[in-house]
Write a protein that holds these residues in place. Structure first.
Motif, PDB file in Angstrom:
ATOM      1  N   UNK A  76       0.862  -1.184   0.000  1.00  0.00           N
ATOM      2  CA  UNK A  76       0.000   0.000   0.000  1.00  0.00           C
ATOM      3  C   UNK A  76       0.899   1.236   0.000  1.00  0.00           C
ATOM      4  N   UNK A  77       0.700   2.089  -0.988  1.00  0.00           N
ATOM      5  CA  UNK A  77       1.520   3.288  -1.170  1.00  0.00           C
ATOM      6  C   UNK A  77       0.679   4.503  -0.803  1.00  0.00           C
ATOM      7  N   UNK A  78       1.183   5.296   0.136  1.00  0.00           N
ATOM      8  CA  UNK A  78       0.420   6.444   0.623  1.00  0.00           C
ATOM      9  C   UNK A  78       1.272   7.711   0.618  1.00  0.00           C
ATOM     10  N   UNK A  79       0.627   8.860   0.515  1.00  0.00           N
ATOM     11  CA  UNK A  79       1.354  10.121   0.722  1.00  0.00           C
ATOM     12  C   UNK A  79       1.900  10.175   2.148  1.00  0.00           C
ATOM     13  N   UNK A  80       2.885  11.018   2.347  1.00  0.00           N
ATOM     14  CA  UNK A  80       3.506  11.122   3.662  1.00  0.00           C
ATOM     15  C   UNK A  80       3.610  12.595   4.055  1.00  0.00           C
ATOM     16  N   UNK A  81       3.543  12.859   5.335  1.00  0.00           N
ATOM     17  CA  UNK A  81       3.599  14.233   5.836  1.00  0.00           C
ATOM     18  C   UNK A  81       4.916  14.492   6.559  1.00  0.00           C
ATOM     19  N   UNK A  82       5.205  15.756   6.775  1.00  0.00           N
ATOM     20  CA  UNK A  82       6.397  16.121   7.543  1.00  0.00           C
ATOM     21  C   UNK A  82       6.321  15.538   8.947  1.00  0.00           C
ATOM     22  N   UNK A 103       4.904  12.740   9.846  1.00  0.00           N
ATOM     23  CA  UNK A 103       5.218  11.307   9.773  1.00  0.00           C
ATOM     24  C   UNK A 103       6.709  11.077   9.542  1.00  0.00           C
ATOM     25  N   UNK A 104       7.339  11.946   8.765  1.00  0.00           N
ATOM     26  CA  UNK A 104       8.771  11.807   8.502  1.00  0.00           C
ATOM     27  C   UNK A 104       9.606  12.108   9.738  1.00  0.00           C
ATOM     28  N   UNK A 105       9.078  12.956  10.606  1.00  0.00           N
ATOM     29  CA  UNK A 105       9.728  13.287  11.880  1.00  0.00           C
ATOM     30  C   UNK A 105      11.185  13.697  11.658  1.00  0.00           C
ATOM     31  N   UNK A 106      12.112  13.098  12.403  1.00  0.00           N
ATOM     32  CA  UNK A 106      13.510  13.537  12.365  1.00  0.00           C
ATOM     33  C   UNK A 106      14.232  13.189  11.070  1.00  0.00           C
ATOM     34  N   UNK A 107      13.616  12.389  10.206  1.00  0.00           N
ATOM     35  CA  UNK A 107      14.284  12.012   8.953  1.00  0.00           C
ATOM     36  C   UNK A 107      14.214  13.112   7.897  1.00  0.00           C
ATOM     37  N   UNK A 108      13.408  14.165   8.167  1.00  0.00           N
ATOM     38  CA  UNK A 108      13.257  15.266   7.210  1.00  0.00           C
ATOM     39  C   UNK A 108      13.249  16.594   7.950  1.00  0.00           C
ATOM     40  N   UNK A 109      13.730  17.633   7.275  1.00  0.00           N
ATOM     41  CA  UNK A 109      13.727  18.985   7.834  1.00  0.00           C
ATOM     42  C   UNK A 109      13.703  19.978   6.680  1.00  0.00           C
ATOM     43  N   UNK A 110      13.391  21.202   6.970  1.00  0.00           N
ATOM     44  CA  UNK A 110      13.454  22.247   5.955  1.00  0.00           C
ATOM     45  C   UNK A 110      14.872  22.318   5.388  1.00  0.00           C
ATOM     46  N   UNK A 111      14.970  22.452   4.082  1.00  0.00           N
ATOM     47  CA  UNK A 111      16.275  22.499   3.436  1.00  0.00           C
ATOM     48  C   UNK A 111      16.686  21.187   2.807  1.00  0.00           C
ATOM     49  N   UNK A 112      15.947  20.107   3.100  1.00  0.00           N
ATOM     50  CA  UNK A 112      16.224  18.826   2.446  1.00  0.00           C
ATOM     51  C   UNK A 112      15.907  18.947   0.956  1.00  0.00           C
ATOM     52  N   UNK A 113      16.548  18.144   0.109  1.00  0.00           N
ATOM     53  CA  UNK A 113      16.404  18.330  -1.338  1.00  0.00           C
ATOM     54  C   UNK A 113      15.039  17.962  -1.906  1.00  0.00           C
ATOM     55  N   UNK A 114      14.227  17.213  -1.173  1.00  0.00           N
ATOM     56  CA  UNK A 114      12.852  16.937  -1.604  1.00  0.00           C
ATOM     57  C   UNK A 114      11.912  17.209  -0.438  1.00  0.00           C
ATOM     58  N   UNK A 115      10.685  17.566  -0.770  1.00  0.00           N
ATOM     59  CA  UNK A 115       9.684  17.807   0.258  1.00  0.00           C
ATOM     60  C   UNK A 115       8.847  16.574   0.517  1.00  0.00           C
ATOM     61  N   UNK A 116       8.068  16.569   1.588  1.00  0.00           N
ATOM     62  CA  UNK A 116       7.202  15.430   1.888  1.00  0.00           C
ATOM     63  C   UNK A 116       6.262  15.076   0.745  1.00  0.00           C
ATOM     64  N   UNK A 117       5.836  16.089  -0.028  1.00  0.00           N
ATOM     65  CA  UNK A 117       4.917  15.827  -1.134  1.00  0.00           C
ATOM     66  C   UNK A 117       5.558  15.014  -2.248  1.00  0.00           C
ATOM     67  N   UNK A 118       6.888  14.931  -2.249  1.00  0.00           N
ATOM     68  CA  UNK A 118       7.605  14.159  -3.268  1.00  0.00           C
ATOM     69  C   UNK A 118       7.953  12.746  -2.796  1.00  0.00           C
ATOM     70  N   UNK A 119       7.490  12.391  -1.617  1.00  0.00           N
ATOM     71  CA  UNK A 119       7.803  11.089  -1.032  1.00  0.00           C
ATOM     72  C   UNK A 119       6.533  10.275  -0.825  1.00  0.00           C
ATOM     73  N   UNK A 120       6.704   8.960  -0.727  1.00  0.00           N
ATOM     74  CA  UNK A 120       5.585   8.066  -0.456  1.00  0.00           C
ATOM     75  C   UNK A 120       5.996   7.023   0.585  1.00  0.00           C
ATOM     76  N   UNK A 121       5.038   6.647   1.413  1.00  0.00           N
ATOM     77  CA  UNK A 121       5.212   5.580   2.400  1.00  0.00           C
ATOM     78  C   UNK A 121       4.648   4.294   1.815  1.00  0.00           C
ATOM     79  N   UNK A 122       5.467   3.244   1.795  1.00  0.00           N
ATOM     80  CA  UNK A 122       5.017   1.938   1.307  1.00  0.00           C
ATOM     81  C   UNK A 122       4.962   0.971   2.484  1.00  0.00           C
ATOM     82  N   UNK A 123       3.808   0.357   2.691  1.00  0.00           N
ATOM     83  CA  UNK A 123       3.665  -0.738   3.654  1.00  0.00           C
ATOM     84  C   UNK A 123       3.572  -2.019   2.843  1.00  0.00           C
TER      85      UNK A 123
END
Length: 229
Positions: free
Chosen positions: A49-55, A57-77
């Motif tokens: 199951x592939x879902x959109x992901x939010x900042x 949900x990403x928690x410490x793995x993402x921050x402002x200034x990272x090369x991609x935003x949460x909207x460019x990522x997906x969570x796969x279960x």
């Protein structure tokens, strides 16, 4: 005529999606990849199951200034076979443009019963790559520099995956082994569960789809790492 052409194109696309076992989705909804197990395999169907992901949900793995935003990522279960031989559910975060392909790669690993010890997103380890590796964790997205450097790792784009990091260690240019508990597996003549070898089914599942394996690098050597920038 143009209207008829559009209808035919839509029918063709829909049929191809159904045959591939994919339920399509928009950027704001879930997508499901479901594939029947081969007869006699004893495995339940593979479901990812592939879902959109939010900042959040990403928690410490993402921050402002990272090369991609949460909207460019997906969570796969997805399903995977553990070292105990049982079927488990795991999670990976990858780039949206790699998500469906990654789901199918791991379907190949699942049906081939390639064992994976654990599959958790890296914020479970406070996004500490060393801690995740030491736990033999299979993971993908983590906004961080390349090991021993300052440039963004392909993990920062969600376009790299590390698998069974203990059985498939990273060896630096100086010969340091990461994680340290991976040192017994530097000898690649061994054939132990979860180890990746050149030309094996795991290597093929990725490389036939255009991914590169770090086990082919001269230095550093990264046996755990697959990437597709």
């Amino acid at each position: 005529m143009k209207s008829a052409t559009r209808v035919l194109a839509l029918i063709t696309f829909t049929l191809s999606v159904v045959l591939a076992g994919i339920t399509p989705a928009s950027a704001t909804t879930a997508q499901t990849v479901e594939l029947a197990a081969p007869a006699g395999s004893g495995l339940p169907p593979y479901v990812a199951v592939i879902k959109p992901v939010t900042a959040k949900r990403l928690a410490s793995s993402w921050r402002e200034g990272c090369p991609v935003g949460p909207d460019q990522l997906r969570l796969i279960s997805l399903n995977f076979v553990g070292f105990d031989g049982a079927v488990h559910r795991g999670e990976l975060i990858v780039n949206a443009d790699r998500a469906t392909e990654v789901a199918h790669v791991f379907a190949d690993l699942y049906f081939g019963r390639f064992p994976i010890q654990r599959m958790e997103t890296v914020e479970k380890y406070n996004s500490d790559d060393d801690a995740s590796m030491a736990a033999n964790n299979t993971s993908a997205f983590n906004c961080r520099p390349i090991t021993g450097g300052t440039a963004w790792s392909n993990h920062s784009y969600g376009r790299a995956i590390d698998i069974n990091t203990v059985q498939n260690p990273y060896i630096s240019r100086s010969g340091t082994v990461y994680p340290p508990n991976g040192a017994p597996y530097v000898d690649r003549t061994q054939n132990v569960p979860g180890m990746i070898h050149a030309g094996d089914a795991t290597d093929q599942a990725f490389t036939t789809r255009g991914w590169t394996w770090g086990g082919f690098w001269e230095t550093p050597i990264d046996y755990q790492h697959f990437e597709k920038p």
